[in-house]
Design an enzyme around this catalytic site. Structure first.
Site, short mmCIF file in Angstrom:
data_model
loop_
_atom_site.label_atom_id
_atom_site.label_comp_id
_atom_site.label_asym_id
_atom_site.label_seq_id
_atom_site.Cartn_x
_atom_site.Cartn_y
_atom_site.Cartn_z
N CYS A 121 0.93 -1.35 0.03
CA CYS A 121 0.04 -0.10 -0.03
C CYS A 121 0.63 1.38 -0.04
O CYS A 121 2.13 1.19 0.08
CB CYS A 121 -0.81 0.07 1.13
SG CYS A 121 -1.75 -1.32 1.51
N ASP A 162 20.06 37.28 -15.18
CA ASP A 162 19.01 37.44 -15.60
C ASP A 162 18.18 38.79 -15.06
O ASP A 162 18.23 39.16 -13.97
CB ASP A 162 17.80 36.51 -15.50
CG ASP A 162 16.68 36.55 -16.11
OD1 ASP A 162 16.46 36.11 -17.09
OD2 ASP A 162 15.57 37.24 -15.49
#
Length: 473
Positions: free
Chosen positions: A34, A432
């Site tokens: 599970c 940038d």
């Protein structure tokens, strides 16, 4: 992968959904495995085994729980973070490379012998490439059985099985019953052939508005769009074209998912389509780990608190992303979109053209300076001849080196491609302009060297910090 028993058991005992996909819980008394958060299990310590992958649990003889659907859990974020051979191999297996090219093809792509690759995967994830691919085939088959009207024999071959008998045996072993049982329990008819509706699970929180805003602002006309909270685009997959619609839906824990509608020309492309959509939306990320680190920086703390779960928008096609980066050099985002739309329209293909198609386009298909046009053509030729690898399993360092070796491609472009196409979570672009503006707005240094030095504390999640700086520009 080392799994500490006590830590894993505490996660299972508290049904902690944050660990879904990190490991799987098997119970010897039931023979079932599970997700850690499964509400159906309260196992005794003596009966519990932990495995790093669903394939490892299946290899040990356990079958999947029908209640929690452990095969539908988010993937381990480790494979997106890691740039080593195992991480690259796991991404390629997820994209269906073993089904298309076999283990020899996978080994060739990562640069190791089949035997050595098998040893590495068994040591790290508890199963070799064939077992991992088999687990993926079983999941693909389950989705097709439950969501389409295809005959079971068609599904067997569409999912990658070599025979109907192999398909039947695998489904029975993995899910504890024949394929017809899955259809009887969950079957939902679809309105047309080739359409698959499914849920793509993720670990909350997910900041869907930020993700859709990023993708929508950069959407290439004729290829993709964002409409009313749904991202739509065309894809070029190994066996043909496809269209996808992805709608992030709010939810908590196991209910958090993206509703996906896939229109496939060939249903054999289901697994790679799902893998690419998950990567595009960064659905296997661990947002609590990312935000937990970035939130310790005083300058980022408020934006993390205000917008938890910001993801790094990735890519469905590495070449397309690289062309985006080159076209976008020193021009606005709207102008970039317009030019990319012209290129796509000129190619006349479904979706964005591949590298081979771009090498054949005339000059007038590139409304840009000649030098930039030749950079795109140089990239396309490098991809065609194999000197630059933009696939999901590319080595990130080699990719950056190969890109900057091409005329017209610098560090910014290579870093952007590494972040979005190769999925590097630790890219930072201090030169940038928008990054520097965002840094200044948050009270951070905006001079590149000082900003880069400050960002060292954000490792290994600098790509996520980068997105946040762009959002605060």
């Amino acid at each position: 992968m080392e799994l500490e028993f006590e830590r894993c058991y505490r996660a299972v005992d508290s049904r902690d959904q944050r660990f879904d996909g990190w490991f799987y819980t098997a119970v010897t008394s039931t023979g079932i495995y599970c997700k850690p958060s499964c509400p159906a299990i309260t196992p005794k310590r003596a009966n519990v085994r932990f495995y790093p992958s669903a394939a490892a649990a299946q290899r040990a003889g356990f079958r999947a729980c029908r209640r929690c659907r452990p095969d539908a859990a988010p993937g381990s974020p480790e494979w997106d973070v890691r740039a080593d051979t195992v991480g690259r191999a796991m991404r390629l297996i997820g994209d269906g490379v073993v089904d298309r090219e076999g283990v020899p093809g996978l080994a060739s792509r990562v640069g190791y012998t089949e035997r050595h690759l098998h040893r590495m995967l068994v040591a790290e994830v508890g199963a070799g490439p064939l077992a991992l691919a088999r687990a993926q085939r079983a999941q693909t088959a389950r989705i097709l059985v439950e969501t389409t009207d295809l005959g079971l024999a068609e599904i067997a071959f569409a999912a990658g099985f070599g025979s109907v008998r192999q398909f039947n045996d695998t489904i029975k072993e993995v899910y504890g019953g024949p394929p017809s049982t899955l259809r009887e329990a969950k079957h939902r008819k679809t309105p047309e052939a080739g359409v698959v509706n499914l849920r793509l699970a993720y670990r909350p929180p997910l900041n869907a508005p930020a993700l859709l805003e990023f993708l929508g602002d950069r959407a290439i006309p004729g290829v993709e769009e964002v409409v009313d909270g749904t991202y739509k685009r065309s894809l070029t997959l190994p066996h043909g074209a496809a269209e996808v619609e992805l709608t992030p839906l709010p939810g908590h824990g196991g209910g958090a998912h993206v509703a996906a509608t896939l229109r496939l020309k060939d249903v054999r492309d289901l697994a790679p389509a799902v893998a690419r959509c998950r990567r595009l939306l960064d659905l296997d990320a661990d947002p609590e780990a990312v935000d937990g680190l970035l939130g310790t920086d005083h300058a980022l703390a408020k934006t993390v608190e205000k917008e938890p779960g910001v993801r790094v928008p990735r890519a469905v096609d590495g070449f397309e992303t690289a062309v985006r980066a080159i076209v976008g050099q020193q021009i606005s985002v709207p102008a970039t979109r317009t030019i990319l739309g012209r290129i796509a329209k000129s190619a006349g293909t479904a979706g964005f053209p591949d590298a081979a198609a771009v090498t054949e386009l005339p000059d007038e298909a590139f409304p840009m300076p000649a030098a930039r046009r030749e950079t795109i053509r140089g990239l396309a030729q490098a991809v065609v001849d194999g000197s630059v690898d933009l696939d999901l399993g590319a080595d990130r360092e080699e990719l950056v080196q190969g890109l900057v070796a091409l005329p017209g491609i610098g560090a910014w472009t290579a870093g952007y491609v590494a972040m979005r196409a190769a999925g590097d979570p630790d890219v930072f672009l201090p030169t940038d302009l928008a990054v520097r503006r965002g840094a200044k707005a948050l009270g951070l240094p905006d001079e590149p060297k000082a900003l880069e030095a400050h960002a060292a504390a954000w490792r290994p999640w600098r790509s996520y910090a980068l997105i946040r700086l762009w959002r605060n520009a």
